[in-house]
Design a protein around this motif. Sequence first.
Motif, PDB file in Angstrom:
ATOM      1  N   THR A  60       0.844  -1.198   0.000  1.00 26.68           N
ATOM      2  CA  THR A  60       0.000   0.000   0.000  1.00 26.68           C
ATOM      3  C   THR A  60       0.877   1.244   0.000  1.00 26.68           C
ATOM      4  OG1 THR A  60      -0.180   0.058   2.425  1.00 26.68           O
ATOM      5  CG2 THR A  60      -1.873  -1.163   1.214  1.00 26.68           C
ATOM      6  N   LEU A  61       0.356   2.298  -0.592  1.00 22.73           N
ATOM      7  CA  LEU A  61       1.038   3.588  -0.642  1.00 22.73           C
ATOM      8  C   LEU A  61       0.168   4.640   0.035  1.00 22.73           C
ATOM      9  CD1 LEU A  61       2.261   3.632  -4.367  1.00 22.73           C
ATOM     10  CD2 LEU A  61       3.636   3.136  -2.328  1.00 22.73           C
ATOM     11  N   TYR A  62       0.777   5.403   0.936  1.00 19.64           N
ATOM     12  CA  TYR A  62       0.132   6.550   1.566  1.00 19.64           C
ATOM     13  C   TYR A  62       0.723   7.792   0.908  1.00 19.64           C
ATOM     14  CZ  TYR A  62      -0.638  10.108   5.215  1.00 19.64           C
ATOM     15  OH  TYR A  62      -0.972  11.255   5.904  1.00 19.64           O
ATOM     16  N   LEU A  63      -0.109   8.488   0.133  1.00 18.37           N
ATOM     17  CA  LEU A  63       0.357   9.598  -0.688  1.00 18.37           C
ATOM     18  C   LEU A  63      -0.304  10.895  -0.225  1.00 18.37           C
ATOM     19  CD1 LEU A  63       0.027   7.769  -4.130  1.00 18.37           C
ATOM     20  CD2 LEU A  63       2.060   7.915  -2.663  1.00 18.37           C
ATOM     21  N   VAL A  64       0.479  11.948  -0.104  1.00 16.52           N
ATOM     22  CA  VAL A  64      -0.023  13.234   0.379  1.00 16.52           C
ATOM     23  C   VAL A  64       0.305  14.314  -0.639  1.00 16.52           C
ATOM     24  CG1 VAL A  64       0.127  14.986   2.185  1.00 16.52           C
ATOM     25  CG2 VAL A  64       0.188  12.551   2.793  1.00 16.52           C
ATOM     26  N   ASP A  65      -0.725  15.025  -1.055  1.00 17.18           N
ATOM     27  CA  ASP A  65      -0.578  16.119  -2.013  1.00 17.18           C
ATOM     28  C   ASP A  65      -0.696  17.449  -1.265  1.00 17.18           C
ATOM     29  OD1 ASP A  65      -0.619  17.917  -4.072  1.00 17.18           O
ATOM     30  OD2 ASP A  65      -2.292  17.015  -5.160  1.00 17.18           O
ATOM     31  N   PRO A  66       0.422  18.127  -1.010  1.00 19.81           N
ATOM     32  CA  PRO A  66       0.353  19.382  -0.253  1.00 19.81           C
ATOM     33  C   PRO A  66      -0.220  20.532  -1.058  1.00 19.81           C
ATOM     34  CG  PRO A  66       2.601  18.978  -0.984  1.00 19.81           C
ATOM     35  CD  PRO A  66       1.806  17.774  -1.376  1.00 19.81           C
ATOM     36  N   ALA A  67      -0.379  20.341  -2.365  1.00 23.42           N
ATOM     37  CA  ALA A  67      -0.883  21.424  -3.217  1.00 23.42           C
ATOM     38  C   ALA A  67      -2.406  21.507  -3.227  1.00 23.42           C
ATOM     39  CB  ALA A  67      -0.378  21.238  -4.656  1.00 23.42           C
ATOM     40  N   ARG A  68      -3.082  20.524  -2.614  1.00 19.98           N
ATOM     41  CA  ARG A  68      -4.547  20.531  -2.612  1.00 19.98           C
ATOM     42  C   ARG A  68      -5.070  20.398  -1.187  1.00 19.98           C
ATOM     43  NH1 ARG A  68      -7.100  15.929  -5.605  1.00 19.98           N
ATOM     44  NH2 ARG A  68      -5.186  14.756  -5.157  1.00 19.98           N
ATOM     45  N   ALA A 107      -5.635  20.244   5.633  1.00 20.85           N
ATOM     46  CA  ALA A 107      -5.041  21.243   4.735  1.00 20.85           C
ATOM     47  C   ALA A 107      -4.345  20.605   3.539  1.00 20.85           C
ATOM     48  CB  ALA A 107      -4.048  22.108   5.508  1.00 20.85           C
ATOM     49  N   VAL A 108      -4.273  19.289   3.502  1.00 28.53           N
ATOM     50  CA  VAL A 108      -3.649  18.582   2.384  1.00 28.53           C
ATOM     51  C   VAL A 108      -4.619  17.502   1.908  1.00 28.53           C
ATOM     52  CG1 VAL A 108      -1.286  18.994   3.159  1.00 28.53           C
ATOM     53  CG2 VAL A 108      -2.500  16.932   3.917  1.00 28.53           C
ATOM     54  N   ARG A 109      -4.384  17.013   0.699  1.00 31.79           N
ATOM     55  CA  ARG A 109      -5.187  15.920   0.164  1.00 31.79           C
ATOM     56  C   ARG A 109      -4.404  14.620   0.313  1.00 31.79           C
ATOM     57  NH1 ARG A 109     -10.005  13.563  -0.482  1.00 31.79           N
ATOM     58  NH2 ARG A 109     -10.116  12.277  -2.373  1.00 31.79           N
ATOM     59  N   GLU A 110      -4.992  13.670   1.009  1.00 25.84           N
ATOM     60  CA  GLU A 110      -4.376  12.366   1.222  1.00 25.84           C
ATOM     61  C   GLU A 110      -5.047  11.327   0.336  1.00 25.84           C
ATOM     62  OE1 GLU A 110      -3.418  12.060   5.841  1.00 25.84           O
ATOM     63  OE2 GLU A 110      -5.508  12.562   5.439  1.00 25.84           O
ATOM     64  N   VAL A 111      -4.252  10.408  -0.172  1.00 25.12           N
ATOM     65  CA  VAL A 111      -4.770   9.324  -1.006  1.00 25.12           C
ATOM     66  C   VAL A 111      -4.105   8.028  -0.559  1.00 25.12           C
ATOM     67  CG1 VAL A 111      -4.897   8.384  -3.349  1.00 25.12           C
ATOM     68  CG2 VAL A 111      -5.173  10.842  -2.987  1.00 25.12           C
ATOM     69  N   ASP A 171      -7.022  13.153  -8.096  1.00 28.68           N
ATOM     70  CA  ASP A 171      -6.364  12.076  -7.358  1.00 28.68           C
ATOM     71  C   ASP A 171      -5.592  11.157  -8.309  1.00 28.68           C
ATOM     72  OD1 ASP A 171      -7.396  12.959  -4.935  1.00 28.68           O
ATOM     73  OD2 ASP A 171      -8.996  11.456  -4.851  1.00 28.68           O
ATOM     74  N   LEU A 172      -6.229  10.750  -9.411  1.00 26.86           N
ATOM     75  CA  LEU A 172      -5.557   9.849 -10.350  1.00 26.86           C
ATOM     76  C   LEU A 172      -4.328  10.505 -10.962  1.00 26.86           C
ATOM     77  CD1 LEU A 172      -8.287   7.907 -12.381  1.00 26.86           C
ATOM     78  CD2 LEU A 172      -7.174   7.308 -10.223  1.00 26.86           C
ATOM     79  N   ARG A 173      -4.431  11.759 -11.311  1.00 26.70           N
ATOM     80  CA  ARG A 173      -3.284  12.448 -11.911  1.00 26.70           C
ATOM     81  C   ARG A 173      -2.148  12.572 -10.896  1.00 26.70           C
ATOM     82  NH1 ARG A 173      -5.225  17.120 -16.034  1.00 26.70           N
ATOM     83  NH2 ARG A 173      -3.090  16.716 -16.701  1.00 26.70           N
ATOM     84  N   PHE A 174      -2.515  12.822  -9.650  1.00 29.96           N
ATOM     85  CA  PHE A 174      -1.494  12.901  -8.597  1.00 29.96           C
ATOM     86  C   PHE A 174      -0.834  11.544  -8.382  1.00 29.96           C
ATOM     87  CE2 PHE A 174      -0.708  12.404  -3.947  1.00 29.96           C
ATOM     88  CZ  PHE A 174       0.439  13.169  -3.888  1.00 29.96           C
ATOM     89  N   VAL A 175      -1.623  10.476  -8.376  1.00 29.80           N
ATOM     90  CA  VAL A 175      -1.055   9.133  -8.222  1.00 29.80           C
ATOM     91  C   VAL A 175      -0.089   8.831  -9.360  1.00 29.80           C
ATOM     92  CG1 VAL A 175      -1.598   6.667  -8.260  1.00 29.80           C
ATOM     93  CG2 VAL A 175      -2.932   8.211  -6.818  1.00 29.80           C
ATOM     94  N   LEU A 176      -0.454   9.204 -10.583  1.00 26.98           N
ATOM     95  CA  LEU A 176       0.473   9.014 -11.705  1.00 26.98           C
ATOM     96  C   LEU A 176       1.779   9.771 -11.479  1.00 26.98           C
ATOM     97  CD1 LEU A 176      -1.640   9.021 -15.000  1.00 26.98           C
ATOM     98  CD2 LEU A 176      -0.091   7.236 -14.184  1.00 26.98           C
ATOM     99  N   ASP A 177       1.687  11.002 -10.973  1.00 29.53           N
ATOM    100  CA  ASP A 177       2.897  11.768 -10.651  1.00 29.53           C
ATOM    101  C   ASP A 177       3.776  11.008  -9.658  1.00 29.53           C
ATOM    102  OD1 ASP A 177       1.921  13.830 -12.253  1.00 29.53           O
ATOM    103  OD2 ASP A 177       1.188  15.018 -10.554  1.00 29.53           O
ATOM    104  N   GLN A 178       3.138  10.408  -8.649  1.00 20.74           N
ATOM    105  CA  GLN A 178       3.899   9.702  -7.616  1.00 20.74           C
ATOM    106  C   GLN A 178       4.477   8.389  -8.136  1.00 20.74           C
ATOM    107  OE1 GLN A 178       4.486  11.513  -4.702  1.00 20.74           O
ATOM    108  NE2 GLN A 178       3.521  12.880  -6.182  1.00 20.74           N
TER     109      GLN A 178
END
Length: 417
Positions: free
Chosen positions: A65-73, A82-86, A229-236
């Motif tokens: 599993t991956l815990y991904l955090v997008d600080p830009a959203r 204050a951040v978007r977690e996926v 979310d999907l675009r961010f996951v692709l970035d990661q």
Amino acid sequence: MSSSFTHGAGAVTRRTVTTSAALAAALLLTGGGRAAARPGAAAPAGGRTLRLPAPTGPHRIGHTTLYLVDPARRDPWEPALAVREVMATVWYPARAVHGHPVAPQMTAAAAALFGRIDAEIHHLPKSGVDWAATMTHAHIGAPAQAVRRPVLLYSPGGGDPRTLGTGVAEELASHGCVVVAVDHPGDAGEVAFPTARAGRGRVRPTVFRGDPRTSPETFRTAIGTRIADLRFVLDQLEVLADGGNPDAAGRPLPPDLGRALDLRRVGAYGHSAGGTTVAEAMYEDRRIGAAVDMEGYLDHPAPGPDRAGELFPVARHGVDRPLLLLETDGFPGRAELARSWAAMLAHPRGHTRRRRIDHAAHAVFTDYAALAPQLQAAGLMPPEDRVTLVGAIEPAVSVPLVRHHIRSFFARHLPGR
């Protein structure tokens, strides 16, 4: 990735639901764990254990599993975040699995919430099932084969957790793909995180209290968030393929996982709201080369009586990459679905195809296709509720048929290099 597939099920015939349930318990669910109990048999302590269908491919499967955090959203559903977690699960062909335990379908904490939330949404039994006991066929942290593989993103239905797509994900991974199933927190029924943080606990429940499509603003927010979310996951995943570790908790990754990703061959598939998401994400992001939409609307909800909803850009303008529209004959929203799908199919370049599964219902694209017949066979689900959820189609037919449509589509359009 081979395009061959033999499901061994002839033409779908209308049979009794009782026969279908018996076949599910006796024929379909192979591959380890406790045997499915006979109808009427006493449930084990803690509730009955359900089983997932075994994958058919030649590869053993790893799981992480991956815990991904997008600080830009900011999170759109919880102002305190204050951040978007996926959260995402990755299934992949494993090099070796010895010493790596088999993963459960859900964590114990997620399963506890699932048994309350989904019992209400899908008329599941409120007791008598140990949802935490269902095991997958994938091994936690197993080293990946250091071979570049096609990458497939999965977006679940609205209000559903990513764990309900385990069966299809394992099938695809067993045939040589890396599958990344994405939860959309606040939308998904329940999402388990590695740790708690301010604004949420370890497990975050859905904010939905009914069909989000009844609220145009909610639906627009949900789909827009999912696409991001999907675009961010692709970035990661690009970070991962370059040798980095995108996990925000810094948890160790399975050996060679990054080397298993071929980000030149990316597909996406999704169910219901996830189908809407992957179709529009492919339109917006050229990294996605092919997509499967399983009964996802391609328009926004109608703003009022006798007024049509706005088409998503993918339906207005079409796409220059392959899109499969996969439906059932038992989906109550078929008439509403038809308008946006007709617009999609009308584009002259012919990149979109439509297929239908008969004697089936909306959730047949999820693990419920295998689980609901077991519940019925155990006397824990009335036949009419099973038909409403997945249809009368036999799971020995529906499970390989859904797998075949998805796997053969990506084998054709994301071929090996």
